[in-house]
Design a protein around this motif. Structure first.
Motif, mmCIF file in Angstrom:
data_model
loop_
_atom_site.group_PDB
_atom_site.id
_atom_site.type_symbol
_atom_site.label_atom_id
_atom_site.label_comp_id
_atom_site.label_asym_id
_atom_site.label_seq_id
_atom_site.Cartn_x
_atom_site.Cartn_y
_atom_site.Cartn_z
ATOM 1 N N GLN A 206 -64.519 -12.973 -17.127
ATOM 2 C CA GLN A 206 -65.004 -12.856 -18.490
ATOM 3 C C GLN A 206 -66.469 -12.446 -18.514
ATOM 4 O OE1 GLN A 206 -62.630 -13.449 -21.033
ATOM 5 N NE2 GLN A 206 -64.167 -12.262 -22.130
ATOM 6 N N VAL A 209 -66.475 -8.739 -18.198
ATOM 7 C CA VAL A 209 -66.035 -8.132 -19.462
ATOM 8 C C VAL A 209 -67.164 -8.152 -20.484
ATOM 9 C CG1 VAL A 209 -64.458 -8.419 -21.421
ATOM 10 C CG2 VAL A 209 -63.592 -8.615 -19.093
ATOM 11 N N SER A 240 -66.829 -12.313 -27.333
ATOM 12 C CA SER A 240 -65.532 -11.725 -27.005
ATOM 13 C C SER A 240 -64.698 -12.598 -26.089
ATOM 14 C CB SER A 240 -65.730 -10.354 -26.340
ATOM 15 O OG SER A 240 -66.394 -10.485 -25.097
ATOM 16 N N PHE A 241 -65.255 -13.721 -25.562
ATOM 17 C CA PHE A 241 -64.423 -14.604 -24.757
ATOM 18 C C PHE A 241 -63.354 -15.274 -25.611
ATOM 19 C CE2 PHE A 241 -67.373 -17.682 -26.436
ATOM 20 C CZ PHE A 241 -66.663 -18.863 -26.497
ATOM 21 N N PRO A 243 -60.511 -14.240 -28.155
ATOM 22 C CA PRO A 243 -59.863 -13.000 -28.582
ATOM 23 C C PRO A 243 -60.058 -12.725 -30.068
ATOM 24 C CG PRO A 243 -58.422 -14.243 -27.127
ATOM 25 C CD PRO A 243 -59.607 -15.116 -27.404
ATOM 26 N N GLU A 283 -60.954 -3.118 -24.321
ATOM 27 C CA GLU A 283 -60.896 -4.523 -23.915
ATOM 28 C C GLU A 283 -59.462 -5.025 -23.826
ATOM 29 O OE1 GLU A 283 -62.270 -8.977 -25.478
ATOM 30 O OE2 GLU A 283 -62.596 -7.196 -26.718
ATOM 31 N N GLY A 284 -58.663 -4.733 -24.864
ATOM 32 C CA GLY A 284 -57.305 -5.264 -24.901
ATOM 33 C C GLY A 284 -56.359 -4.617 -23.911
ATOM 34 N N GLN A 288 -59.346 -6.879 -20.188
ATOM 35 C CA GLN A 288 -58.739 -8.199 -20.077
ATOM 36 C C GLN A 288 -57.582 -8.227 -19.084
ATOM 37 O OE1 GLN A 288 -59.549 -11.121 -21.189
ATOM 38 N NE2 GLN A 288 -61.217 -10.660 -22.593
ATOM 39 N N VAL A 292 -59.742 -9.902 -16.055
ATOM 40 C CA VAL A 292 -59.510 -11.336 -16.230
ATOM 41 C C VAL A 292 -58.100 -11.695 -15.787
ATOM 42 C CG1 VAL A 292 -59.502 -13.248 -17.868
ATOM 43 C CG2 VAL A 292 -61.194 -11.428 -18.084
#
Length: 401
Positions: A206, A209, A240-241, A243, A283-284, A288, A292
């Motif tokens: 994270q 990210v 952003s950690f 969602p 990100e999505g 992630q 992650v």
């Protein structure tokens, strides 16, 4: 002899209570040591990699320490002042933006905000409160942050603690492993491995990210000329950690500022919207899942609950320790559920009793037992004969005398 389960639970419970009481009583005193230990934990994989590359442990730690100090100084001198300045300016400008939004809605949609209505009055009061109080709040927060950053404990103790812990990290892990109760050592090693996987996956993944998103949002928003764009981009990345929370809060703030600053120029407003749309898609669909991953096991809701509870109980120290404690509690909860599903309480069946010790049977050739008996009887006869000879000899000696 096994220690009863009840006594083991009492010992482990007493250890947990002692840890919580220590955090509550000595929170501010142990904060630098907690931060130093966390920093050493995060940097240990890098030190191991440098060791595999050929450096000694001491040299690897020295290189990491120098690099970390240079990055820290650069952040303090270059980034933090900009963040403080833009955050203060955004808070000062917020009442004017809200007043302009209120006037726009009242002019275009008067039925939504009737004169003297509850919503309009509430918005007006909120704008006045923001104008009167937010500047003082911002100055207090920034001065508190500056005090924390300039504290000797943070600037001196944390790097020293991190240096020595990182230098002896592997030896400390080995010593702790030797101190584990031998009966429960395999289970404790498994739980520690799962906690490490959850915690390291969340923090390192994270963190990377957040770094990527913060760079993208801040540079892109500054490129389009959005006021306070650097602060808004960093804020959206840090949040952003959770969602959708980061992109929602950051996006709404950025679009609101864009409407206030670029009104009548839809191209730049659309550019701000596109920046957050691209960031959310990347990100999505890539950051992630690839960085992650889905194996971390640290749910955002669980993390928020841990931050709220430990922050309320132990203050800032509790918020710092909330992430590792949340990871540990999550692993322990899954372990307890696993044991519950194997128990008679869940299955409704009594577990089978432990098998009795096996009976060992030795196979020998025929006649072996009889031969052993003859040899034993022969030994007995010889011993008896020797005893009779000794007795007769003693009798003869007495007769001569």
């Amino acid at each position: 002899m096994h220690v009863p389960v009840r006594k083991q639970l009492i010992w482990w419970g007493a250890a947990a209570v002692a840890l919580l009481v220590t955090m509550w009583l000595l929170g501010q005193a142990i904060l630098p040591f907690i931060l130093g230990a966390g920093l050493a934990y995060l940097l240990d994989p890098l030190a191991d990699r440098l060791e595999r590359a050929g450096l000694s442990r001491t040299m690897a730690v020295v290189v990491i320490t120098i690099g970390a100090l240079l990055i820290f100084v650069a952040v303090i001198l270059l980034i933090v002042p900009v963040l403080i300045r833009q955050a203060t300016a955004l808070i000062d400008t917020a009442p004017e933006m809200m007043a302009q939004a209120h006037g726009f809605v009242a002019a275009r949609f008067p039925e939504l905000l009737p004169e003297g209505g509850t919503i309009g009055t509430a918005l007006s009061d909120l704008g006045k409160a923001m104008g009167d109080q937010w500047s003082n709040v911002a100055q207090t927060l920034m001065s508190s942050l500056g005090g924390v950053i300039s504290a000797v404990a943070i600037l001196v103790i944390v790097p020293v603690v991190a240096f020595y812990l990182l230098l002896d990290w592997d030896r400390m892990v080995d010593q702790i492993d030797r101190l584990l109760p031998r009966e429960h050592a395999p289970v404790l090693r498994r739980l520690a491995s799962e906690i490490d996987k959850a915690l390291s996956g969340f923090l390192r993944g994270q963190g990377l990210v957040i770094l990527i998103l913060g760079t993208w949002y801040s540079i892109a928003l500054m490129f389009v000329g959005l006021p306070f764009g650097f602060f808004i981009g960093i804020m959206a990345a840090v949040l952003s950690f959770i969602p959708y929370v980061g992109v929602l809060i950051g996006g709404v703030t950025a679009i609101g500022v864009a409407l206030f600053s670029f009104w009548g120029d839809p191209l730049w407003i659309g550019a701000v919207i596109a920046i957050f749309a691209i960031g959310q898609v990347v990100e999505g669909n890539y950051l992630q899942p690839k960085i992650v991953g889905g194996h971390v096991g640290l749910h955002p809701v669980w993390l928020l609950l841990a931050l709220s509870v430990f922050g309320a109980l132990f203050g800032f120290v509790g918020m710092v320790a909330a992430v590792p404690l949340a990871a540990a509690l999550g692993v322990l909860a899954r372990f307890a559920i696993e044991r519950y599903r194997d128990s008679a309480l869940y299955t409704g069946q009594t577990p089978p009793a432990d098998p009795s010790p096996p009976i060992l049977v030795e196979l020998a050739p025929r006649g072996t037992v009889a031969a052993d008996l003859r040899d034993a009887q022969l030994k007995v006869d010889r011993a008896r004969a020797r005893a009779e000879i000794e007795t007769q000899r003693e009798d003869l000696e007495r007769g001569r005398n």
